[in-house]
Design an enzyme around this catalytic site. Structure first.
Site, PDB file in Angstrom:
ATOM      1  N   ASP A   1       0.859  -1.184   0.000  1.00 56.01           N
ATOM      2  CA  ASP A   1       0.000   0.000   0.000  1.00 56.01           C
ATOM      3  C   ASP A   1       0.896   1.234   0.000  1.00 56.01           C
ATOM      4  O   ASP A   1       1.593   1.504   0.987  1.00 56.01           O
ATOM      5  CB  ASP A   1      -0.882  -0.047   1.262  1.00 56.01           C
ATOM      6  CG  ASP A   1      -1.876   1.106   1.333  1.00 56.01           C
ATOM      7  OD1 ASP A   1      -1.647   2.138   0.680  1.00 56.01           O
ATOM      8  OD2 ASP A   1      -2.871   0.957   2.073  1.00 56.01           O
ATOM      9  N   HIS A   2       0.867   1.956  -1.101  1.00 57.05           N
ATOM     10  CA  HIS A   2       1.814   3.071  -1.250  1.00 57.05           C
ATOM     11  C   HIS A   2       1.486   4.244  -0.322  1.00 57.05           C
ATOM     12  O   HIS A   2       2.272   5.180  -0.189  1.00 57.05           O
ATOM     13  CB  HIS A   2       1.853   3.527  -2.713  1.00 57.05           C
ATOM     14  CG  HIS A   2       3.177   4.077  -3.120  1.00 57.05           C
ATOM     15  ND1 HIS A   2       4.016   4.747  -2.251  1.00 57.05           N
ATOM     16  CD2 HIS A   2       3.840   4.045  -4.301  1.00 57.05           C
ATOM     17  CE1 HIS A   2       5.108   5.120  -2.884  1.00 57.05           C
ATOM     18  NE2 HIS A   2       5.033   4.703  -4.126  1.00 57.05           N
ATOM     19  N   ARG A   3       0.319   4.203   0.339  1.00 54.22           N
ATOM     20  CA  ARG A   3       0.028   5.250   1.327  1.00 54.22           C
ATOM     21  C   ARG A   3       0.866   5.043   2.580  1.00 54.22           C
ATOM     22  O   ARG A   3       1.105   5.963   3.352  1.00 54.22           O
ATOM     23  CB  ARG A   3      -1.455   5.229   1.717  1.00 54.22           C
ATOM     24  CG  ARG A   3      -2.399   5.584   0.587  1.00 54.22           C
ATOM     25  CD  ARG A   3      -3.826   5.309   0.981  1.00 54.22           C
ATOM     26  NE  ARG A   3      -4.043   3.905   1.307  1.00 54.22           N
ATOM     27  CZ  ARG A   3      -5.202   3.391   1.709  1.00 54.22           C
ATOM     28  NH1 ARG A   3      -6.255   4.173   1.850  1.00 54.22           N
ATOM     29  NH2 ARG A   3      -5.323   2.109   1.969  1.00 54.22           N
TER      30      ARG A   3
END
Ligand code: CAO
Length: 415
Positions: free
Chosen positions: A387-389
């Site tokens: 999850d790039h967040r």
């Protein structure tokens, strides 16, 4: 009471538009705004409503006629109230005036235009269009079951029913049009299992709401595999099927300890990161009814043989519908192995609310250069979706690098 000729109002720049439907007949009592005919160009279809109330005396058009602005449609005997005041008298001139809805600015598309889709313009009668407008249904999305794929009222109702029964999603995808595949050949329709439907909902939500990135890497598992092969039979004699997977679980625990951000979840607001100090690893298990992910709890406290036993037990429960809710809860990170099958890599979907998942493809013997010569090494493909967040690319590269290190030298898992 005066007789009046109703003509095609301003329909924009298009001319010679075909009459595809006539909605009234001689003797009908019509109200203002009742649809009279439907015109269809090669780009759009539109209803022509009546600008006045009255009784239809004569039809001046037939199906297939080509009309333009000002073409006569029919003659009506206008209702009395239409002729009460001079200004409301339904003279030809007044009736020729485009109906309110039919007065688009020159630059706008004509009224009630249905924009075409690749599958063609929606074919529907005025009553169906009226119903669709009332229900807020885009007819382009509705499959027609009438002659020549004309959309019927039943189709609109069926479409609404289907939409209401579908799970809501936070995506703004336009609904997919229904397609009658039987028109192209034989088909067989099968209901999805409950697990498949739930998996579909969960993966759709995760795929649409999580910015996924997948980091690919390889790990040299030659030594671990040699070791595993040397003890496999002993374990088998004790009833333990020792595959490569328990080693991977241990390697993942080691990487989670090294890089704790992978062992976290965003809260529902997406503004707080919850870091976990326990190590529960989910294992994707393929069953005839669909994919399930039982969880090995406290994998950090268990031996490789314990984990091997537990994977076998959980997989057996999954196949025999014996999994309980508790078996499926509390995961921190998921391992999805297609290693016994084929492929070189894949992009696993994160098992929300986790923030990463490791996909494994089959290990293959490859020539690896050791600085002096190529050596045959068993290389395991690693596919880490994250999850790039929460995780950036550098952290992801460190994670797979750590996995590769501990898988190359299993002693490092003990550290
Ligand atoms: N490379 C090479 N060999 C591999 C391997 C890999 N990446 N992964 C497993 N193997 C080997 C095992 O070591 C075992 O070898 P031996 O016969 O020498 O012991 C053999 O393949 C068979 O393993 P297995 O599949 O029976 O057992 P497992 O522990 O690897 O996996 C389970 C168990 C339950 C996870 C697996 O059967 C399964 O269901 N996998 C599907 C998961 C899935 O569907 N993922 C996709 C999700 S997205 O749709």
């Amino acid at each position: 009471m005066a007789n009046s000729t109703i003509k095609v109002p301003n329909i924009g720049d298009i001319t010679d538009v075909e009459v595809i439907e006539i909605s009234v007949k001689v003797g009908d009592q019509i109200q203002q705004e009742d649809p009279l005919i439907t015109l269809e160009s090669d780009k759009a279809a539109m209803d022509i409503p009546s600008p006045e109330a009255g009784k239809v005396l004569e039809l001046l058009v037939q199906l297939g006629d080509k009309l333009s602005q000002g073409s006569a449609i029919l003659i009506i005997e206008a209702d009395e109230k239409n002729s009460q005041t001079p200004s409301e008298t339904p003279t030809d001139e007044a009736i020729e005036k485009p109906a309110k809805a039919a007065m688009p600015p020159k630059t706008s598309p004509p009224m009630q235009m249905d924009t075409p889709t690749p599958s063609g313009t929606a074919h529907a009668g005025p009553a169906v269009r009226k119903l669709a407008r009332k229900l807020g249904v885009d007819l382009q999305q509705v499959g027609g079951s009438g002659p020549h794929k004309r959309i019927l009222k039943e189709d609109v109702h069926a479409y609404v029913k289907t939409k209401l029964s579908q799970p809501t999603s936070n995506s703004d995808f336009p609904p997919r049009p229904d397609i009658d595949f039987s028109q192209f050949g034989d088909i067989d329709t099968q209901a999805l299992s409950k697990i498949q439907r739930l998996t579909g909902q969960n993966t759709l939500r995760a795929w649409s709401s999580i910015p996924h990135v997948t980091q690919f890497d390889t790990a040299d598992i030659s030594d671990i595999e040699e070791f595993r092969q040397s003890i496999k039979q002993d374990y088998a004699d004790k009833g333990i099927k020792l595959t490569i997977l328990p080693f991977l679980v241990k390697a993942v625990v080691s990487a989670l300890k090294e890089l704790p951000r992978f062992n976290s979840s965003l809260d529902s607001s997406g503004e707080q990161l919850i870091l976990k100090s326990y190590f529960n690893i989910g294992i994707a298990v393929d069953t005839p009814r669909g994919l399930v992910v039982p969880v090995i709890k406290q994998a950090d406290c268990k031996s490789i043989s314990d984990i091997a036993l537990e994977i076998a037990e959980l997989a057996d429960k999954a196949h025999n519908k014996k999994l309980k809710t508790i078996d499926l809860e509390g995961g921190c990170f998921t391992l999805s192995s297609l290693g016994h099958l084929s492929g070189t890599a894949f992009t696993p979907i994160i098992n929300e609310p986790e923030v990463a998942i490791l996909g494994i493809s089959p290990a293959k013997m490859q020539p690896v250069y050791d600085g002096q010569a190529f050596q045959p090494r068993l290389m395991l493909p690693l596919c880490l979706s994250y999850d790039h967040r929460v995780i950036d690319g550098v952290l992801a590269a460190k994670f797979t690098q750590h996995l590769a290190e501990v898988l190359k030298d299993a002693r490092k898992m003990l550290l």
